[in-house]
Structure formats: C-alpha cells, structure tokens
Scaffold this motif. Structure first.
Motif, mmCIF file in Angstrom:
data_model
loop_
_atom_site.group_PDB
_atom_site.id
_atom_site.type_symbol
_atom_site.label_atom_id
_atom_site.label_comp_id
_atom_site.label_asym_id
_atom_site.label_seq_id
_atom_site.Cartn_x
_atom_site.Cartn_y
_atom_site.Cartn_z
ATOM 1 N N VAL A 6 0.450 -3.951 2.586
ATOM 2 C CA VAL A 6 -0.177 -2.930 1.738
ATOM 3 C C VAL A 6 -1.130 -3.580 0.747
ATOM 4 O O VAL A 6 -2.289 -3.157 0.600
ATOM 5 C CB VAL A 6 0.895 -2.107 0.986
ATOM 6 C CG1 VAL A 6 0.234 -1.178 -0.042
ATOM 7 C CG2 VAL A 6 1.726 -1.294 1.969
ATOM 8 N N TYR A 7 -0.662 -4.618 0.045
ATOM 9 C CA TYR A 7 -1.494 -5.291 -0.960
ATOM 10 C C TYR A 7 -2.760 -5.860 -0.330
ATOM 11 O O TYR A 7 -3.873 -5.636 -0.826
ATOM 12 C CB TYR A 7 -0.715 -6.425 -1.631
ATOM 13 C CG TYR A 7 0.457 -5.987 -2.464
ATOM 14 C CD1 TYR A 7 0.454 -4.764 -3.134
ATOM 15 C CD2 TYR A 7 1.584 -6.795 -2.584
ATOM 16 C CE1 TYR A 7 1.543 -4.365 -3.890
ATOM 17 C CE2 TYR A 7 2.678 -6.402 -3.337
ATOM 18 C CZ TYR A 7 2.658 -5.180 -3.995
ATOM 19 O OH TYR A 7 3.732 -4.792 -4.735
ATOM 20 N N TYR A 8 -2.594 -6.607 0.754
ATOM 21 C CA TYR A 8 -3.741 -7.295 1.343
ATOM 22 C C TYR A 8 -4.763 -6.325 1.920
ATOM 23 O O TYR A 8 -5.973 -6.503 1.735
ATOM 24 C CB TYR A 8 -3.272 -8.267 2.424
ATOM 25 C CG TYR A 8 -2.597 -9.505 1.896
ATOM 26 C CD1 TYR A 8 -3.124 -10.218 0.808
ATOM 27 C CD2 TYR A 8 -1.418 -9.974 2.464
ATOM 28 C CE1 TYR A 8 -2.495 -11.348 0.320
ATOM 29 C CE2 TYR A 8 -0.781 -11.112 1.975
ATOM 30 C CZ TYR A 8 -1.322 -11.795 0.905
ATOM 31 O OH TYR A 8 -0.696 -12.916 0.432
ATOM 32 N N LEU A 9 -4.300 -5.292 2.623
ATOM 33 C CA LEU A 9 -5.240 -4.357 3.241
ATOM 34 C C LEU A 9 -5.953 -3.500 2.184
ATOM 35 O O LEU A 9 -7.147 -3.215 2.309
ATOM 36 C CB LEU A 9 -4.531 -3.467 4.255
ATOM 37 C CG LEU A 9 -4.096 -4.159 5.547
ATOM 38 C CD1 LEU A 9 -3.383 -3.171 6.464
ATOM 39 C CD2 LEU A 9 -5.274 -4.793 6.269
ATOM 40 N N ALA A 10 -5.230 -3.085 1.149
ATOM 41 C CA ALA A 10 -5.860 -2.321 0.073
ATOM 42 C C ALA A 10 -6.875 -3.182 -0.676
ATOM 43 O O ALA A 10 -7.977 -2.732 -1.012
ATOM 44 C CB ALA A 10 -4.802 -1.792 -0.892
ATOM 45 N N LEU A 11 -6.507 -4.435 -0.922
ATOM 46 C CA LEU A 11 -7.422 -5.372 -1.577
ATOM 47 C C LEU A 11 -8.662 -5.585 -0.711
ATOM 48 O O LEU A 11 -9.796 -5.567 -1.206
ATOM 49 C CB LEU A 11 -6.704 -6.704 -1.811
ATOM 50 C CG LEU A 11 -7.525 -7.838 -2.423
ATOM 51 C CD1 LEU A 11 -7.936 -7.495 -3.842
ATOM 52 C CD2 LEU A 11 -6.724 -9.144 -2.415
ATOM 53 N N LEU A 12 -8.454 -5.751 0.585
ATOM 54 C CA LEU A 12 -9.553 -5.986 1.506
ATOM 55 C C LEU A 12 -10.482 -4.776 1.577
ATOM 56 O O LEU A 12 -11.710 -4.919 1.549
ATOM 57 C CB LEU A 12 -8.973 -6.281 2.892
ATOM 58 C CG LEU A 12 -9.817 -7.082 3.878
ATOM 59 C CD1 LEU A 12 -10.251 -8.409 3.275
ATOM 60 C CD2 LEU A 12 -9.020 -7.318 5.155
ATOM 61 N N GLN A 13 -9.909 -3.581 1.647
ATOM 62 C CA GLN A 13 -10.711 -2.361 1.690
ATOM 63 C C GLN A 13 -11.522 -2.195 0.405
ATOM 64 O O GLN A 13 -12.721 -1.896 0.443
ATOM 65 C CB GLN A 13 -9.819 -1.140 1.905
ATOM 66 C CG GLN A 13 -10.506 0.203 1.757
ATOM 67 C CD GLN A 13 -11.475 0.520 2.881
ATOM 68 O OE1 GLN A 13 -11.483 -0.154 3.902
ATOM 69 N NE2 GLN A 13 -12.287 1.549 2.697
#
Length: 267
Positions: A6-13
C-alpha cells in the motif's frame, strides 16, 4: 495487500502521476520487482481520487476564479483570461474523452503489456526532448487560443497508450506550441482534473458492478498518501522546472524504458 505494498504503490502513484515519467511504467515495474500480486481495481480508484484531490487543492484559488469567470461568460457578462482558460480546459478535455470512449477497451485488452509500455516510454521521451529543443518558450497560458487548447487536447488523447505519460505528452504539446515550461506544465495539470475525474468515475462504476472485495482501510490510506505526495510533487516540479528543464526526465525515461525492455523482451 500488505501495508508495505500500500505504502509503495500509493507513493509511486503520487510521485509519478504529474511528472513526465509515466505512472503506468512504474506501476507495472514495481509488482514485477517485488513479486506482488495485482493491487486490484478498488485501490486504483483510491489512489486516483488521492491525486485528483491534490491537484484540485493545489489550484483551488485558480479554479475558483476560472469557475466564476466561466459562469459570467455564459451569462453574457464578458470574457476575461480566467474564463478563456476555463473554456480551453473544457475544449482540451474533449479529444481525450472521445478517444477514451472509442478505444478504452482495445487499450485495456491489447496495449497494456510491458513491451508497449517500454517502447512508448522511450519514444515519447525523445519527443519531449525534441519539443524542448525547438520550443521558443515565449508564450504563457494567457496567450493561448482555442486552437492551442484543441491541439494540446489531441496530444492528451495519445496518453491512452500506456507508458506515454499524460503530463509528459501534454507538456510536450504545449512546448511545441511555444508555451514556456511553467505555462505548459500548469495547463497540463489543470487539464488533468476533468480527465482524472472522468477516469475515476469510470473505475468507480467498474468497481460497483464487479464482485471485487474492498479493503476500506487500504483505500483510505492509499488515497491519503498518494494525495499528499502528489501535492508535494506538483509544487516541487513547478518550482524547479525553470532550473532543471526536461532533460533529467528524458534521461530517466530512457533508462526506465531500457530496464523494461531488459526485463520483458523475450530471449
């Protein structure tokens, strides 16, 4: 999804949605590198709501002025710069909206593969570099006319091809028209609002008619984190644009495209 995903994908988006580096390329690369399962439609909806909220909040004052001026223009009370800009955003949205209705199914079923994303990441990086090289960069968004809006809108329609980068291709179109970097980026971000809202509504409808399980905590966390990161990214990008130009993003895209080709090219 666990918390790290969740953290990584939200950060990436949040980081890639408004930079000219292709969020699609990053979102296909991350699960491959980390061995994650697909994050699911619900999470896609959440992070798009987050990034939409970020750009609306960032331009809240400008949007309020544009909305008021637009309403006065259709009420027969004259046309100022803000009213024109509001009309240009509407005009620029039409090509992408029509293209999305006509080709969305084909794009989703035929073009969402790593090699297409790698190729478009590289090709449109070179076109962005060319646009900066040849652009006079003497115009601002106050100098735009309706033809400029339609042309940038046509460029935006190309962003249906995964890996193109919506912000990258619309900034490219603005530079080719002679807009300076900040004006091209500002119009690109304003133009993202109706397109992102329409995409979010479409994904929400798809979610509503599907049988996907929904983790409301993951959705809330993804929306919040992607929104905060997107807000900071917009501010950072606009502040540094005159100093760094587009070349660092072009180089990054070429490297990213090369990595995708290395990982996914057969043999």
């Amino acid at each position: 999804m666990d918390c790290h995903q969740v953290y990584y994908l939200a950060l990436l988006q949040g980081l890639t949605e408004f930079l000219p580096i292709s969020s699609a390329a990053h979102l296909i690369l991350a699960p491959t590198l980390f061995g994650w399962h697909d994050q699911g439609l619900a999470f896609d909806v959440a992070v798009h709501i987050g990034t939409l909220t970020a750009v609306v909040v960032y331009y809240a004052g400008a949007l309020r002025d544009m909305a008021g001026a637009w309403w006065r223009s259709i009420s027969g009370k004259g046309m100022n710069t803000d009213a024109k800009l509001a009309w240009y955003v509407i005009l620029g949205t039409i090509p992408a909206g029509l293209a999305g209705l006509a080709a969305n199914h084909y794009v989703e079923t035929q073009l969402r593969n790593p090699l297409v994303i790698a190729a478009s990441t590289i090709v449109f990086a070179l076109i962005l570099w060319l646009a900066q090289k040849v652009s006079a960069e003497r115009r601002t968004d106050a100098d735009m006319n309706w033809k400029d809006a339609v042309i940038v809108g046509l460029f935006q329609a190309i962003a249906l091809v995964p890996g193109t980068s919506r912000s990258g291709i619309t900034i490219t179109g603005g530079l080719f028209l002679g807009l300076n970097r900040k004006a091209a980026a500002r119009f690109s971000f304003l133009l993202s609002i109706p397109v992102t809202a329409l995409a979010g509504l479409l994904k929400t409808y798809e979610l509503a008619v599907s049988d996907h399980a929904v983790s409301w905590w993951n959705m809330f966390l993804g929306a919040l984190l992607s929104g905060v990161v997107a807000y900071v990214t917009i501010d950072w990008f606009l502040r540094l644009l005159d100093r760094i130009g587009m070349l660092p993003f072009v180089i990054y895209r070429l490297i990213l495209g090369g990595v995708l080709l290395y990982l996914f090219l057969p043999g």
